[in-house]
Design a protein around this motif. Structure first.
Motif, short mmCIF file in Angstrom:
data_model
loop_
_atom_site.label_atom_id
_atom_site.label_comp_id
_atom_site.label_asym_id
_atom_site.label_seq_id
_atom_site.Cartn_x
_atom_site.Cartn_y
_atom_site.Cartn_z
N GLN A 152 63.40 47.64 21.99
CA GLN A 152 61.95 47.55 21.90
C GLN A 152 61.48 46.57 22.97
N ARG A 153 60.77 47.11 23.96
CA ARG A 153 60.30 46.33 25.10
C ARG A 153 58.86 46.69 25.42
N ASN A 154 58.04 45.68 25.65
CA ASN A 154 56.64 45.91 26.01
C ASN A 154 55.93 46.84 25.02
N LEU A 155 56.22 46.62 23.75
CA LEU A 155 55.61 47.39 22.65
C LEU A 155 55.91 48.88 22.75
N THR A 156 57.10 49.22 23.23
CA THR A 156 57.54 50.62 23.28
C THR A 156 59.01 50.68 22.87
N PHE A 157 59.40 51.82 22.31
CA PHE A 157 60.82 52.06 22.06
C PHE A 157 61.46 52.47 23.39
N THR A 158 62.62 51.89 23.67
CA THR A 158 63.31 52.16 24.93
C THR A 158 64.78 52.50 24.66
N PRO A 159 65.18 53.76 24.95
CA PRO A 159 64.38 54.84 25.50
C PRO A 159 63.45 55.45 24.45
N ARG A 160 62.44 56.15 24.92
CA ARG A 160 61.53 56.78 23.96
C ARG A 160 62.25 57.89 23.20
N VAL A 161 63.14 58.63 23.91
CA VAL A 161 63.89 59.72 23.31
C VAL A 161 65.39 59.43 23.47
N LEU A 162 66.10 59.39 22.34
CA LEU A 162 67.54 59.11 22.33
C LEU A 162 68.24 60.25 21.60
N VAL A 163 69.29 60.81 22.20
CA VAL A 163 70.07 61.84 21.52
C VAL A 163 71.46 61.29 21.25
N VAL A 164 71.93 61.47 20.00
CA VAL A 164 73.22 60.92 19.59
C VAL A 164 73.96 61.96 18.75
N ALA A 165 75.27 61.80 18.69
CA ALA A 165 76.10 62.64 17.82
C ALA A 165 75.95 62.15 16.37
N ALA A 166 76.03 63.09 15.44
CA ALA A 166 76.00 62.72 14.03
C ALA A 166 77.11 61.73 13.74
N GLY A 167 76.80 60.67 13.01
CA GLY A 167 77.75 59.62 12.72
C GLY A 167 77.63 58.41 13.61
N THR A 168 76.69 58.44 14.57
CA THR A 168 76.52 57.34 15.51
C THR A 168 75.80 56.16 14.87
N SER A 169 76.26 54.94 15.20
CA SER A 169 75.59 53.71 14.79
C SER A 169 74.62 53.29 15.89
N VAL A 170 73.38 53.11 15.54
CA VAL A 170 72.35 52.74 16.52
C VAL A 170 71.86 51.33 16.24
N GLU A 171 71.89 50.49 17.27
CA GLU A 171 71.35 49.14 17.17
C GLU A 171 69.88 49.14 17.57
N PHE A 172 69.09 48.27 16.95
CA PHE A 172 67.66 48.18 17.20
C PHE A 172 67.28 46.75 17.60
N PRO A 173 67.75 46.27 18.74
CA PRO A 173 67.34 44.93 19.17
C PRO A 173 65.85 44.89 19.49
N ASN A 174 65.24 43.74 19.29
CA ASN A 174 63.83 43.55 19.64
C ASN A 174 63.77 42.58 20.82
N SER A 175 63.53 43.12 22.01
CA SER A 175 63.46 42.29 23.22
C SER A 175 62.05 41.80 23.51
N ASP A 176 61.11 42.12 22.64
CA ASP A 176 59.73 41.64 22.81
C ASP A 176 59.60 40.21 22.29
N SER A 177 58.51 39.57 22.66
CA SER A 177 58.22 38.21 22.17
C SER A 177 57.49 38.24 20.84
N VAL A 178 57.12 39.44 20.39
CA VAL A 178 56.45 39.59 19.10
C VAL A 178 57.37 40.30 18.13
#
Length: 221
Positions: free
Chosen positions: A67-93
């Motif tokens: 999450q950068r500049n109030l947007t999800f980055t990338p906006r579109v992510l494709v992953v295989a079923a079973g994938t672990s996705v991290e959601f870091p927040n790189s914004d100051s808010v």
């Protein structure tokens, strides 16, 4: 069995293994109705024949949705079923990420930095992301069972590598595409001896606003 016979048999086995192991790359180009390339398009390739052997999805099933500049980055992510996705927040808010999509319902309480553990996406389907604090934020995680997949670059190109010979069902998806889903399916043959190409042109203009949008009315306060 003579040494000559053993050598001949060994040669045949190696030759058969070489034939079976042949693979090639598939280069795709997705263009708009006016011929311009379309980026952020999900492309999946599934063997057309039921029970056809194919390479497994990448062994390292981890991905990042930042999450950068109030947007999800990338906006579109494709992953295989079973994938672990991290959601870091790189914004100051702070952000409060959520989804109420059937493929994955979850919410990450208000946070900054890297506080929450990864989220496992174990069911194929489209996951629409939103932020309960910033309504303009929308992102997409496309979870697939296909062994080969990716997203197009800004110019509309994508290369899928190492496909064994055979026929593949190609599907594409984007939150901006307005063409009917049935018109976005193709079958392409990969013979394993030379690389294959596929150009797909959309019939309708892209929408200005990505769809679907997050469903905040489902939020559980």
């Amino acid at each position: 069995m003579s040494g000559t016979t053993i050598t001949a048999c060994g040669t045949l086995v190696l030759l058969a293994s070489s034939i079976c192991a042949r693979a090639a790359d598939l280069s795709l180009m997705i263009v708009n109705h006016d011929g311009s390339g379309v980026g952020e398009v999900v492309v999946t390739a599934m063997p057309a024949a039921a029970g056809t052997a194919s390479a497994a999805a990448p062994a390292s099933k981890r991905a990042i949705m930042d999450q950068r500049n109030l947007t999800f980055t990338p906006r579109v992510l494709v992953v295989a079923a079973g994938t672990s996705v991290e959601f870091p927040n790189s914004d100051s808010v702070s952000h409060q990420v959520y989804s109420f999509s059937p493929a994955k319902r979850f919410q990450l309480p208000l946070y900054k930095g890297e506080i929450h553990p990864p989220v496992v996406f174990d069911r194929a389907g489209l996951v629409v992301l939103g932020c309960n604090i910033h309504d303009s934020m929308v992102g997409y995680i496309y979870v697939t069972d296909a062994p080969y997949f990716g997203t197009t670059e800004a110019g509309g190109g994508l290369q899928l590598k190492g496909l064994p010979g055979g026929d593949y069902r190609i599907t594409i998806w984007s939150p901006f595409i307005t063409d009917a889903p049935a018109s976005l399916l193709r079958t392409v043959h990969v013979d394993g001896n030379e690389n294959a190409t596929l150009r797909m042109q959309l019939g309708l203009p892209l929408r200005a606003r990505p769809e679907p949008q997050p469903r905040r009315r489902d939020w559980e306060y």
